[in-house]
Design a protein around this motif. Structure first.
Motif, PDB file in Angstrom:
ATOM      1  N   VAL A 146     110.494  29.629  59.183  1.00  0.00           N
ATOM      2  CA  VAL A 146     111.641  28.985  58.123  1.00  0.00           C
ATOM      3  C   VAL A 146     111.237  27.679  57.771  1.00  0.00           C
ATOM      4  O   VAL A 146     111.692  27.269  56.493  1.00  0.00           O
ATOM      5  CB  VAL A 146     112.735  29.102  59.183  1.00  0.00           C
ATOM      6  CG1 VAL A 146     114.017  28.375  58.283  1.00  0.00           C
ATOM      7  CG2 VAL A 146     113.227  30.415  59.666  1.00  0.00           C
ATOM      8  N   ALA A 151     111.371  26.849  53.864  1.00  0.00           N
ATOM      9  CA  ALA A 151     111.924  25.747  53.136  1.00  0.00           C
ATOM     10  C   ALA A 151     110.972  24.844  52.272  1.00  0.00           C
ATOM     11  O   ALA A 151     111.726  24.574  51.090  1.00  0.00           O
ATOM     12  CB  ALA A 151     112.777  24.816  54.225  1.00  0.00           C
ATOM     13  N   VAL A 192     117.508  21.696  51.812  1.00  0.00           N
ATOM     14  CA  VAL A 192     117.621  23.190  51.789  1.00  0.00           C
ATOM     15  C   VAL A 192     118.690  23.504  52.727  1.00  0.00           C
ATOM     16  O   VAL A 192     119.539  24.479  52.703  1.00  0.00           O
ATOM     17  CB  VAL A 192     116.529  23.757  52.011  1.00  0.00           C
ATOM     18  CG1 VAL A 192     116.581  25.321  52.477  1.00  0.00           C
ATOM     19  CG2 VAL A 192     115.456  23.506  51.037  1.00  0.00           C
ATOM     20  N   PHE A 193     118.641  22.954  54.074  1.00  0.00           N
ATOM     21  CA  PHE A 193     119.546  23.352  55.062  1.00  0.00           C
ATOM     22  C   PHE A 193     121.008  22.819  55.014  1.00  0.00           C
ATOM     23  O   PHE A 193     121.929  23.169  55.968  1.00  0.00           O
ATOM     24  CB  PHE A 193     118.741  22.794  56.389  1.00  0.00           C
ATOM     25  CG  PHE A 193     117.690  23.249  56.943  1.00  0.00           C
ATOM     26  CD1 PHE A 193     117.366  24.351  57.254  1.00  0.00           C
ATOM     27  CD2 PHE A 193     116.539  22.538  56.613  1.00  0.00           C
ATOM     28  CE1 PHE A 193     116.111  24.967  57.518  1.00  0.00           C
ATOM     29  CE2 PHE A 193     115.155  22.980  56.843  1.00  0.00           C
ATOM     30  CZ  PHE A 193     114.919  24.179  57.507  1.00  0.00           C
ATOM     31  N   SER A 194     121.197  22.276  54.158  1.00  0.00           N
ATOM     32  CA  SER A 194     122.607  21.883  53.698  1.00  0.00           C
ATOM     33  C   SER A 194     123.411  23.186  53.046  1.00  0.00           C
ATOM     34  O   SER A 194     124.589  23.259  52.868  1.00  0.00           O
ATOM     35  CB  SER A 194     122.801  20.845  52.656  1.00  0.00           C
ATOM     36  OG  SER A 194     122.188  20.904  51.504  1.00  0.00           O
ATOM     37  N   PHE A 230     123.551  27.280  52.911  1.00  0.00           N
ATOM     38  CA  PHE A 230     123.707  28.519  53.710  1.00  0.00           C
ATOM     39  C   PHE A 230     122.739  29.693  53.004  1.00  0.00           C
ATOM     40  O   PHE A 230     121.712  30.257  53.500  1.00  0.00           O
ATOM     41  CB  PHE A 230     124.910  29.214  54.169  1.00  0.00           C
ATOM     42  CG  PHE A 230     124.662  30.254  55.315  1.00  0.00           C
ATOM     43  CD1 PHE A 230     124.134  30.370  56.432  1.00  0.00           C
ATOM     44  CD2 PHE A 230     125.167  31.737  54.647  1.00  0.00           C
ATOM     45  CE1 PHE A 230     124.069  31.331  57.047  1.00  0.00           C
ATOM     46  CE2 PHE A 230     124.981  32.725  55.322  1.00  0.00           C
ATOM     47  CZ  PHE A 230     124.288  32.437  56.630  1.00  0.00           C
ATOM     48  N   GLN A 259     119.214  28.563  53.135  1.00  0.00           N
ATOM     49  CA  GLN A 259     118.742  28.805  54.526  1.00  0.00           C
ATOM     50  C   GLN A 259     117.966  30.109  54.829  1.00  0.00           C
ATOM     51  O   GLN A 259     117.072  30.546  55.113  1.00  0.00           O
ATOM     52  CB  GLN A 259     119.580  28.381  55.479  1.00  0.00           C
ATOM     53  CG  GLN A 259     120.072  26.908  55.703  1.00  0.00           C
ATOM     54  CD  GLN A 259     121.026  26.776  56.948  1.00  0.00           C
ATOM     55  OE1 GLN A 259     120.982  27.216  57.884  1.00  0.00           O
ATOM     56  NE2 GLN A 259     121.974  25.789  56.657  1.00  0.00           N
ATOM     57  N   SER A 263     115.043  30.608  52.718  1.00  0.00           N
ATOM     58  CA  SER A 263     113.801  30.120  53.415  1.00  0.00           C
ATOM     59  C   SER A 263     113.544  30.987  54.699  1.00  0.00           C
ATOM     60  O   SER A 263     112.174  31.406  54.873  1.00  0.00           O
ATOM     61  CB  SER A 263     114.368  28.907  53.945  1.00  0.00           C
ATOM     62  OG  SER A 263     114.789  27.795  53.230  1.00  0.00           O
ATOM     63  N   PHE A 264     114.383  31.633  55.186  1.00  0.00           N
ATOM     64  CA  PHE A 264     114.324  32.667  56.175  1.00  0.00           C
ATOM     65  C   PHE A 264     113.484  33.923  55.649  1.00  0.00           C
ATOM     66  O   PHE A 264     112.498  34.559  56.369  1.00  0.00           O
ATOM     67  CB  PHE A 264     115.571  33.144  57.044  1.00  0.00           C
ATOM     68  CG  PHE A 264     115.702  33.738  58.135  1.00  0.00           C
ATOM     69  CD1 PHE A 264     114.621  33.442  59.383  1.00  0.00           C
ATOM     70  CD2 PHE A 264     116.111  35.188  58.510  1.00  0.00           C
ATOM     71  CE1 PHE A 264     114.868  34.210  60.424  1.00  0.00           C
ATOM     72  CE2 PHE A 264     116.004  35.765  59.453  1.00  0.00           C
ATOM     73  CZ  PHE A 264     115.261  35.338  60.519  1.00  0.00           C
ATOM     74  N   GLY A 306     120.728  31.803  65.580  1.00  0.00           N
ATOM     75  CA  GLY A 306     121.844  31.123  64.672  1.00  0.00           C
ATOM     76  C   GLY A 306     123.160  31.413  64.955  1.00  0.00           C
ATOM     77  O   GLY A 306     123.915  30.486  65.253  1.00  0.00           O
TER      78      GLY A 306
END
Length: 416
Positions: free
Chosen positions: A31, A35, A47-49, A51, A54, A57-58, A123
């Motif tokens: 991940v 990202a 990126v992690f801000s 969803f 995210q 990226s996954f 998650g």
């Protein structure tokens, strides 16, 4: 109640949940790499801000996981984890690395599914419990969390306060249900994706056959060396006892033969047992050869009371080691049968000769007046036939006029 709770919170469900969380942990490096790719493309520095970013990226990281699953250790490690955590029988899973295109594709698919399901469940396991805890305690906080959740007009209502704990418990049950369902699916798919392929089954069958062949050969070595020694020592001791006072010289010779026989047999027995203990030793235990010990074998047999004549018309020193070793065991077994069945003082004739590219072994002894019987039958003659067959030769045993004859033909080019 217990029947409902066990599929969600029982030991097997908890272990499968752990298996999924491990998959989520394995997915994190992929991940992060995803990202790095998604961030510049989306023009985002965090990126992690987001969803959606995210999830993007996954999605980018999973194909990378499929590629890295081609490493040889992936399938053995995944099989071990499935065996211990998912409750799948070991015989339904492959132990070794994936060989062949089909096995590698299935391993890549399994690894991708494990990381995909594991990432989602992991998650949810991080996000749902805190959210559920807030909902459960919300009635006690008089709507304080309503503004923080972003829906004050909803969470400020009395009906929302009443339903919030129910929704919190329901979200926890939903999390447990998702984990149990995902774990059950992976456990069901594991044998198909991580199970042995036809190539794996063939390799395992060949390995078992090779191991069985080694064990059979070691069993023959034990039978031949120990069986011959016991027969010889028994007759030597019996003959010595009968003439103890009348012929002291014969007694001394018999005792010396017993000492030599037992010493040699203990050495051979230790060698065979050493191969069995090591488990990875040579295919056959070292044994005496015709060139090294034929005279000693005949001398020890004569000490048991038999009259043994030998005719050797073959260059024993020039025989291949394998052929000489197996021929020694065949002659030894022939003499053991004579010791057991021919009777004291009987004459035994041994011939070793080379004819038409074959080593021919013949042992003649008188037919017993009273046929000897052994419970379950003996293993000597089948062992001789097996040795001859492996070397590409033939073995025949049976009455020949007034004698019992063992005749074996072994090709001089025989190899194991």
């Amino acid at each position: 109640m217990r029947a409902v709770a066990r599929p969600l919170f029982g030991r097997r469900a908890r272990l499968r949940w752990i298996h999924l969380i491990l998959g989520g942990a394995l997915a994190m490096p992929y991940v992060l790499v995803g990202a790095i790719v998604v961030g510049p493309v989306a023009g985002s520095t965090d990126v992690f801000s987001s969803f959606p970013l995210q999830l993007s990226s996954f999605a980018v990281g999973l194909p990378l996981a499929a590629v890295t699953s081609l490493f040889p250790l992936t399938r053995p490690l995944e099989s071990a984890a499935v065996r211990w955590l998912c409750g799948v029988d070991a015989d339904r899973l492959a132990d070794g690395p994936a060989r062949g295109r089909a096995a590698k594709v299935r391993t890549a698919l399994w690894f991708t599914l494990h990381l995909a399901f594991g990432g989602i469940v992991a998650g949810m396991s991080l996000a749902v419990p805190p959210f559920a805890a807030v909902l459960v305690v919300m009635p006690l906080t008089a709507g304080v969390f309503g503004d923080r959740l972003g829906f004050p007009e909803v969470f400020g209502q009395p009906w929302a306060m009443a339903l919030a704990p129910v929704a919190g418990v329901a979200s926890l049950l939903a999390l447990a249900g998702c984990a149990a369902g995902a774990g059950a699916l992976l456990a069901r798919w594991a044998p198909a994706l991580l199970g042995p392929t036809p190539e794996d089954r063939l390799a395992a069958a060949e390995a078992r056959a090779a191991d069985l062949a080694v064990r059979n050969r070691l069993a023959r070595e034990l039978h031949d060396c120990v069986g011959h020694a016991l027969s010889a020592v028994t007759l030597q001791a019996g003959a010595a006892r009968r003439v103890l006072d009348a012929d002291p010289e014969f007694v001394r010779e018999a005792l010396a033969a017993i000492e030599e026989t037992t010493r040699r047999t203990v050495g051979e027995l230790d060698t065979v047992l050493g191969v069995l203990r090591d488990g990875d030793g040579p295919g056959t235990a070292p044994a005496p050869t015709l060139a090294a010990d034929l005279d000693g074998l005949l001398r020890r047999t004569r000490a048991g009371g038999l009259t043994v004549t030998a005719e050797v018309a073959a260059p024993l020193e020039a025989l291949p080691p394998v052929l000489s070793r197996e021929a020694y065991r065949i002659v030894q077994e022939g003499l053991s049968n004579a010791l057991r069945h021919a009777g004291e003082g009987a004459g035994v004739a041994v011939r070793v000769e080379v004819r038409a590219g074959h080593l021919e072994l013949t042992v003649d002894n008188p037919l017993p007046s009273v046929p000897a019987t052994r419970p379950g039958g003996g293993h000597g003659l089948p062992g001789i036939e097996s040795r001859a067959r492996v070397l590409g030769g033939t073995a025949h045993a049976g009455p020949a006029r007034d004698t019992w004859r063992l005749h074996v033909r072994l090709p001089l080019r025989a190899t194991l």
